[in-house]
Structures are given as structure tokens and as C-alpha cells.
Design a protein around this motif. Structure first.
Motif, short mmCIF file in Angstrom:
data_model
loop_
_atom_site.label_atom_id
_atom_site.label_comp_id
_atom_site.label_asym_id
_atom_site.label_seq_id
_atom_site.Cartn_x
_atom_site.Cartn_y
_atom_site.Cartn_z
N VAL A 57 -0.43 3.03 5.31
CA VAL A 57 0.78 4.18 5.60
C VAL A 57 -0.14 5.25 7.05
CG1 VAL A 57 0.63 5.25 3.59
CG2 VAL A 57 2.68 5.31 4.52
N GLN A 58 -0.76 5.58 6.62
CA GLN A 58 -1.61 6.90 7.33
C GLN A 58 -1.94 6.05 8.89
OE1 GLN A 58 -2.60 9.28 5.49
NE2 GLN A 58 -2.37 8.69 3.84
N ARG A 59 -2.22 5.23 9.39
CA ARG A 59 -1.93 4.48 10.46
C ARG A 59 -0.52 4.52 10.97
NH1 ARG A 59 -5.57 -0.53 9.72
NH2 ARG A 59 -4.32 -0.98 11.31
N SER A 60 0.46 4.25 10.53
CA SER A 60 1.81 4.22 10.73
C SER A 60 3.12 5.16 11.09
CB SER A 60 2.68 2.54 9.75
OG SER A 60 2.40 3.69 8.99
N THR A 61 2.19 6.33 10.60
CA THR A 61 3.11 7.50 10.23
C THR A 61 2.50 8.53 10.34
OG1 THR A 61 4.65 8.10 8.60
CG2 THR A 61 2.97 7.50 7.69
N LYS A 62 3.74 9.53 11.17
CA LYS A 62 2.74 10.93 11.67
C LYS A 62 2.92 12.00 9.80
CE LYS A 62 0.85 14.20 13.73
NZ LYS A 62 -0.39 14.48 14.11
N SER A 63 4.40 11.56 9.64
CA SER A 63 4.25 12.50 7.69
C SER A 63 4.08 11.32 6.48
CB SER A 63 5.44 12.44 8.38
OG SER A 63 5.79 13.67 6.90
N PRO A 64 2.99 11.56 5.93
CA PRO A 64 2.90 10.23 5.25
C PRO A 64 3.54 11.00 3.81
CG PRO A 64 0.83 11.79 5.27
CD PRO A 64 1.72 12.11 6.10
N ALA A 65 4.58 12.13 3.65
CA ALA A 65 5.64 12.85 2.64
C ALA A 65 6.56 12.02 2.60
CB ALA A 65 4.98 13.73 2.12
N ASP A 104 7.64 1.54 1.73
CA ASP A 104 7.33 2.63 2.97
C ASP A 104 7.35 2.24 4.73
OD1 ASP A 104 3.82 1.31 2.69
OD2 ASP A 104 5.40 0.82 1.86
N GLY A 105 7.10 0.97 4.52
CA GLY A 105 7.27 -0.19 6.24
C GLY A 105 9.02 0.85 6.49
N ALA A 106 10.16 0.49 5.74
CA ALA A 106 11.47 0.35 6.20
C ALA A 106 11.41 1.86 5.96
CB ALA A 106 12.23 0.12 4.57
N ALA A 107 10.90 2.95 5.53
CA ALA A 107 10.86 4.47 5.47
C ALA A 107 10.67 5.01 7.07
CB ALA A 107 10.06 5.00 4.60
N ASN A 108 10.29 3.96 7.64
CA ASN A 108 10.33 4.49 9.07
C ASN A 108 11.59 3.69 9.81
OD1 ASN A 108 7.72 6.96 8.43
ND2 ASN A 108 6.19 4.25 9.63
N ASN A 151 3.92 1.86 -1.24
CA ASN A 151 2.26 0.31 -1.80
C ASN A 151 1.24 0.74 -0.96
OD1 ASN A 151 2.62 -1.05 0.85
ND2 ASN A 151 3.16 -3.04 0.13
N GLN A 152 1.41 2.05 0.60
CA GLN A 152 0.09 2.23 1.16
C GLN A 152 -0.01 1.26 2.50
OE1 GLN A 152 -0.74 5.18 0.84
NE2 GLN A 152 0.72 5.91 -1.24
N TYR A 153 0.72 0.37 2.24
CA TYR A 153 0.55 -0.52 2.89
C TYR A 153 1.71 -1.62 3.50
CZ TYR A 153 -4.30 -0.21 3.07
OH TYR A 153 -5.05 0.52 3.24
N ALA A 154 2.48 -0.91 4.76
CA ALA A 154 3.45 -1.93 5.32
C ALA A 154 3.44 -2.89 6.05
CB ALA A 154 4.78 -0.74 5.49
#
Length: 94
Positions: free
Chosen positions: A53-61, A16-20, A45-48
Motif C-alpha cells: 500500500v505504501q507503493r500503490s497509494t499516495k495517501s495510505p490513510a 485496500d486494493g479496491a480503495a484505489n 492487509n497492506q498488500y493489494a
């Protein structure tokens, strides 16, 4: 696999971290331009790197991010081995 002319599909995994990161979108673009047989798997895993992920991305989908490039996606419960197997089979067939 396309270069070799075989019927294989490459699965590529990232979190999920790399997805940004911009490289992911460049890769989506190239994969579609070259019509490559690739399945992108985002392991969320919800924590990059310790950041929610809720704090690091505007679109969590995250699974919807390929839509802009014509890449179909779906969310799958990674803890359900049968659901993962079925999703993988659908992706390869696609």
C-alpha cells in the motif's frame, strides 16, 4: 434498507486494493446523495494484489478517503475484536 423503510444499516466490505478504484468514489457519492444507511469497511492487509500500500497509494490513510463526501471515518485495529465491535456500534449509531 432505506427503500424498505427499516432501521437496518448495510455494512459493505472491500480491500485496500479496491480503495484505489474509481467505483468506490462513485459509491461514496451516491450513498451521500441518497442518504443511504451504509457503513464502508476497508480491510487493509497492506498488500493489494501483492503490491505494498505504501507503493500503490499516495495517501495510505484509507479511512480518511470518505471525508470529501462527508463520510466520517476512523482507523480501527482489526485484530482487536472489542475495538472492531465498538467501532461498528459507533458507525451504526452515526
Amino acid at each position: 434498507d432505506k427503500y424498505k423503510g427499516n432501521d437496518r444499516v448495510t455494512f459493505t466490505y472491500f480491500g485496500d486494493g479496491a480503495a484505489n478504484q474509481g467505483q468506490v468514489y462513485e459509491t461514496y457519492n451516491m450513498a451521500q446523495l441518497w442518504d443511504l444507511p451504509v457503513v464502508f469497511v476497508i480491510e487493509n492487509n497492506q498488500y493489494a494484489m501483492g503490491t505494498s500500500v505504501q507503493r500503490s497509494t499516495k495517501s495510505p490513510a484509507l479511512w480518511k478517503r470518505g471525508e470529501a463526501y462527508g463520510i466520517a471515518g476512523e482507523e480501527v485495529d482489526g485484530m482487536n475484536v472489542l475495538a472492531v465491535k465498538e467501532a461498528g456500534e459507533r458507525a451504526v449509531a452515526h
